[in-house]
Each structure stands twice: as C-alpha cells, then as structure tokens.
Design a protein around this motif. Structure first.
Motif, PDB file in Angstrom:
ATOM      1  N   ARG A  23       4.798  11.664   9.523  1.00 56.67           N
ATOM      2  CA  ARG A  23       3.680  12.547   9.196  1.00 56.67           C
ATOM      3  C   ARG A  23       2.354  11.783   9.248  1.00 56.67           C
ATOM      4  O   ARG A  23       1.338  12.324   9.673  1.00 56.67           O
ATOM      5  CB  ARG A  23       3.877  13.173   7.826  1.00 56.67           C
ATOM      6  N   LYS A  24       2.357  10.523   8.834  1.00 52.16           N
ATOM      7  CA  LYS A  24       1.145   9.697   8.889  1.00 52.16           C
ATOM      8  C   LYS A  24       0.721   9.457  10.341  1.00 52.16           C
ATOM      9  O   LYS A  24      -0.448   9.522  10.682  1.00 52.16           O
ATOM     10  CB  LYS A  24       1.378   8.351   8.203  1.00 52.16           C
ATOM     11  N   SER A  71       0.818  -1.216   0.000  1.00 48.66           N
ATOM     12  CA  SER A  71       0.000   0.000   0.000  1.00 48.66           C
ATOM     13  C   SER A  71       0.850   1.264   0.000  1.00 48.66           C
ATOM     14  O   SER A  71       0.322   2.355   0.166  1.00 48.66           O
ATOM     15  CB  SER A  71      -0.923  -0.009   1.226  1.00 48.66           C
ATOM     16  N   LEU A  72       2.150   1.099  -0.211  1.00 49.94           N
ATOM     17  CA  LEU A  72       3.047   2.248  -0.178  1.00 49.94           C
ATOM     18  C   LEU A  72       3.150   2.891  -1.558  1.00 49.94           C
ATOM     19  O   LEU A  72       3.346   2.212  -2.555  1.00 49.94           O
ATOM     20  CB  LEU A  72       4.450   1.826   0.269  1.00 49.94           C
ATOM     21  N   ASP A  73       3.029   4.211  -1.586  1.00 50.56           N
ATOM     22  CA  ASP A  73       3.221   4.957  -2.822  1.00 50.56           C
ATOM     23  C   ASP A  73       4.704   4.925  -3.202  1.00 50.56           C
ATOM     24  O   ASP A  73       5.568   4.685  -2.361  1.00 50.56           O
ATOM     25  CB  ASP A  73       2.746   6.398  -2.619  1.00 50.56           C
ATOM     26  N   LYS A  74       4.996   5.190  -4.459  1.00 51.52           N
ATOM     27  CA  LYS A  74       6.372   5.163  -4.945  1.00 51.52           C
ATOM     28  C   LYS A  74       7.258   6.158  -4.182  1.00 51.52           C
ATOM     29  O   LYS A  74       8.427   5.884  -3.896  1.00 51.52           O
ATOM     30  CB  LYS A  74       6.378   5.479  -6.437  1.00 51.52           C
ATOM     31  N   LYS A  75       6.697   7.301  -3.815  1.00 56.67           N
ATOM     32  CA  LYS A  75       7.465   8.330  -3.091  1.00 56.67           C
ATOM     33  C   LYS A  75       7.735   7.936  -1.642  1.00 56.67           C
ATOM     34  O   LYS A  75       8.648   8.465  -1.022  1.00 56.67           O
ATOM     35  CB  LYS A  75       6.718   9.657  -3.123  1.00 56.67           C
ATOM     36  N   GLU A  76       6.954   7.015  -1.113  1.00 58.27           N
ATOM     37  CA  GLU A  76       7.103   6.592   0.277  1.00 58.27           C
ATOM     38  C   GLU A  76       8.110   5.463   0.448  1.00 58.27           C
ATOM     39  O   GLU A  76       8.426   5.083   1.562  1.00 58.27           O
ATOM     40  CB  GLU A  76       5.746   6.126   0.824  1.00 58.27           C
ATOM     41  N   GLN A  77       8.608   4.901  -0.658  1.00 61.65           N
ATOM     42  CA  GLN A  77       9.466   3.723  -0.596  1.00 61.65           C
ATOM     43  C   GLN A  77      10.947   4.093  -0.633  1.00 61.65           C
ATOM     44  O   GLN A  77      11.347   5.021  -1.317  1.00 61.65           O
ATOM     45  CB  GLN A  77       9.173   2.798  -1.783  1.00 61.65           C
ATOM     46  N   VAL A 120      16.356  -7.494  -1.900  1.00 62.17           N
ATOM     47  CA  VAL A 120      16.314  -6.035  -1.825  1.00 62.17           C
ATOM     48  C   VAL A 120      15.449  -5.689  -0.626  1.00 62.17           C
ATOM     49  O   VAL A 120      14.400  -6.291  -0.416  1.00 62.17           O
ATOM     50  CB  VAL A 120      15.736  -5.426  -3.122  1.00 62.17           C
ATOM     51  N   LEU A 121      15.898  -4.748   0.174  1.00 64.05           N
ATOM     52  CA  LEU A 121      15.159  -4.346   1.372  1.00 64.05           C
ATOM     53  C   LEU A 121      14.288  -3.141   1.060  1.00 64.05           C
ATOM     54  O   LEU A 121      14.760  -2.153   0.500  1.00 64.05           O
ATOM     55  CB  LEU A 121      16.141  -4.015   2.497  1.00 64.05           C
ATOM     56  N   LEU A 122      13.016  -3.228   1.402  1.00 65.15           N
ATOM     57  CA  LEU A 122      12.066  -2.141   1.209  1.00 65.15           C
ATOM     58  C   LEU A 122      11.747  -1.534   2.571  1.00 65.15           C
ATOM     59  O   LEU A 122      11.334  -2.229   3.484  1.00 65.15           O
ATOM     60  CB  LEU A 122      10.781  -2.651   0.550  1.00 65.15           C
ATOM     61  N   MET A 123      11.972  -0.227   2.667  1.00 65.43           N
ATOM     62  CA  MET A 123      11.658   0.487   3.900  1.00 65.43           C
ATOM     63  C   MET A 123      10.762   1.670   3.568  1.00 65.43           C
ATOM     64  O   MET A 123      10.852   2.242   2.487  1.00 65.43           O
ATOM     65  CB  MET A 123      12.939   0.980   4.571  1.00 65.43           C
ATOM     66  N   GLU A 124       9.906   2.021   4.514  1.00 66.71           N
ATOM     67  CA  GLU A 124       9.067   3.205   4.340  1.00 66.71           C
ATOM     68  C   GLU A 124       9.880   4.438   4.726  1.00 66.71           C
ATOM     69  O   GLU A 124      10.641   4.415   5.689  1.00 66.71           O
ATOM     70  CB  GLU A 124       7.821   3.101   5.210  1.00 66.71           C
ATOM     71  N   ASP A 125       9.711   5.506   3.957  1.00 68.04           N
ATOM     72  CA  ASP A 125      10.420   6.756   4.226  1.00 68.04           C
ATOM     73  C   ASP A 125      10.062   7.220   5.635  1.00 68.04           C
ATOM     74  O   ASP A 125       8.883   7.393   5.960  1.00 68.04           O
ATOM     75  CB  ASP A 125      10.016   7.802   3.192  1.00 68.04           C
ATOM     76  N   PRO A 126      11.054   7.410   6.529  1.00 69.87           N
ATOM     77  CA  PRO A 126      10.759   7.764   7.920  1.00 69.87           C
ATOM     78  C   PRO A 126      10.012   9.087   8.069  1.00 69.87           C
ATOM     79  O   PRO A 126       9.161   9.225   8.946  1.00 69.87           O
ATOM     80  CB  PRO A 126      12.125   7.841   8.590  1.00 69.87           C
ATOM     81  N   ALA A 127      10.304  10.058   7.229  1.00 73.78           N
ATOM     82  CA  ALA A 127       9.628  11.358   7.334  1.00 73.78           C
ATOM     83  C   ALA A 127       8.148  11.229   7.000  1.00 73.78           C
ATOM     84  O   ALA A 127       7.285  11.800   7.686  1.00 73.78           O
ATOM     85  CB  ALA A 127      10.291  12.371   6.407  1.00 73.78           C
ATOM     86  N   LYS A 166      23.047  -0.042   0.593  1.00 73.40           N
ATOM     87  CA  LYS A 166      22.968   1.329   0.097  1.00 73.40           C
ATOM     88  C   LYS A 166      21.591   1.596  -0.482  1.00 73.40           C
ATOM     89  O   LYS A 166      21.018   0.746  -1.150  1.00 73.40           O
ATOM     90  CB  LYS A 166      24.002   1.562  -1.013  1.00 73.40           C
ATOM     91  N   GLU A 167      21.106   2.804  -0.218  1.00 70.37           N
ATOM     92  CA  GLU A 167      19.834   3.197  -0.820  1.00 70.37           C
ATOM     93  C   GLU A 167      20.063   3.469  -2.298  1.00 70.37           C
ATOM     94  O   GLU A 167      21.032   4.121  -2.686  1.00 70.37           O
ATOM     95  CB  GLU A 167      19.281   4.454  -0.148  1.00 70.37           C
TER      96      GLU A 167
END
Length: 145
Positions: A132-133, A89-95, A121-128, A102-103
């Motif tokens: 905000r959520k 359910s993560l948007d492309k900008k949130e990944q 490959v490790l997928l993490m949600e953008d902490p910022a 390395k990112e």
C-alpha cells in the motif's frame, strides 16, 4: 538399554515420615509460591538466576540491519514491537516478528516461547502495508463494531 525406576508417591500422615503431606519442602522451611505470567502457580526457585527473570538482550535483525534490544525476559512480543517502533520507522501494526521460523503474536511472552539472552528475532514489514505504501494508497481503516 534404559532403566527406569519407579517411585511410590503416597501421602504419609505421620510426623516422623520423611516428605509426607505436612507442607514442608524437606528443609524444614515453608514453601514459597510464585505466579508465572502464563497463569501457572509454581514453587519459587531458591537460586537467583532462575529462568524468566531479569533482563535479556535480543538481537532483532531486519533485511539490511540489526538492533540489540535489552528487554525484560517476561516481556511480550508486543512490548518488543513498541521498543522497535522507536528504533525503526515502522509502526507496531506494520511489524511482523518471527522467532524459530514462526510469526509470534503480540500477547506471547518471550520466555514462554523460549527466547533467551542473545537470541535472534527476525523483523519483517507487513507485506500488505508495504504494498500500500509503494502504491501510494492511504492505510486501510478498520471499522470496529
């Protein structure tokens, strides 16, 4: 002890000289060229299983689950994010995608950084965005000039 052999590279204009500058590849055929995604012009490989071609399966792992994604080997991390946005359910900008610690940027090709079949490959949600959520704030908007 390591022994090195030096080879002499020179242009031989005689037609009977082996491997001169006549454009042949030693078999009597014509050299076939291909343009790689990085922009490099290289001699085309003869075997069918050359690096960077075909489909690969990448295991994308999150904190609690994993997804096996089949994607083209010459695809970019941005294309992988688009497929993952359908799976999660993560948007492309949130990944945030990490490979070998390395990112990776959206424009980087998978095969150029060394992603092969069955790599993780490790997928993490953008902490910022995650913060905000949690605070219930609206997503920040960027102003383009």
């Amino acid at each position: 002890m390591i022994k090195f052999r030096s080879k002499r590279f020179s242009r031989n204009n005689s037609k009977s000289g082996g491997g001169g500058g006549d454009g042949s590849n030693g078999v009597g055929g014509e050299i076939k060229w291909e343009l790689r995604p990085g922009g490099m012009l290289v001699q085309k490989r003869e075997n069918e299983e050359s690096v960077g071609e075909g489909m690969i399966t990448v295991r994308v792992s999150t904190v609690s689950q994993w997804h096996d994604i089949t994607i083209g080997a010459t695809s970019t991390f941005g294309e992988l994010k688009m497929i993952l946005s359908l799976e999660t359910s993560l948007d492309k900008k949130e990944q945030r995608l990490l490979f070998k610690g390395k990112e990776r940027e959206d424009c980087e090709c998978l095969h150029m950084v060394g992603v092969r079949d069955k790599d993780k490959v490790l997928l993490m949600e953008d902490p910022a965005i995650k913060e905000r959520k949690l605070l219930g704030l609206p997503p920040c908007r960027t102003i383009s000039v």
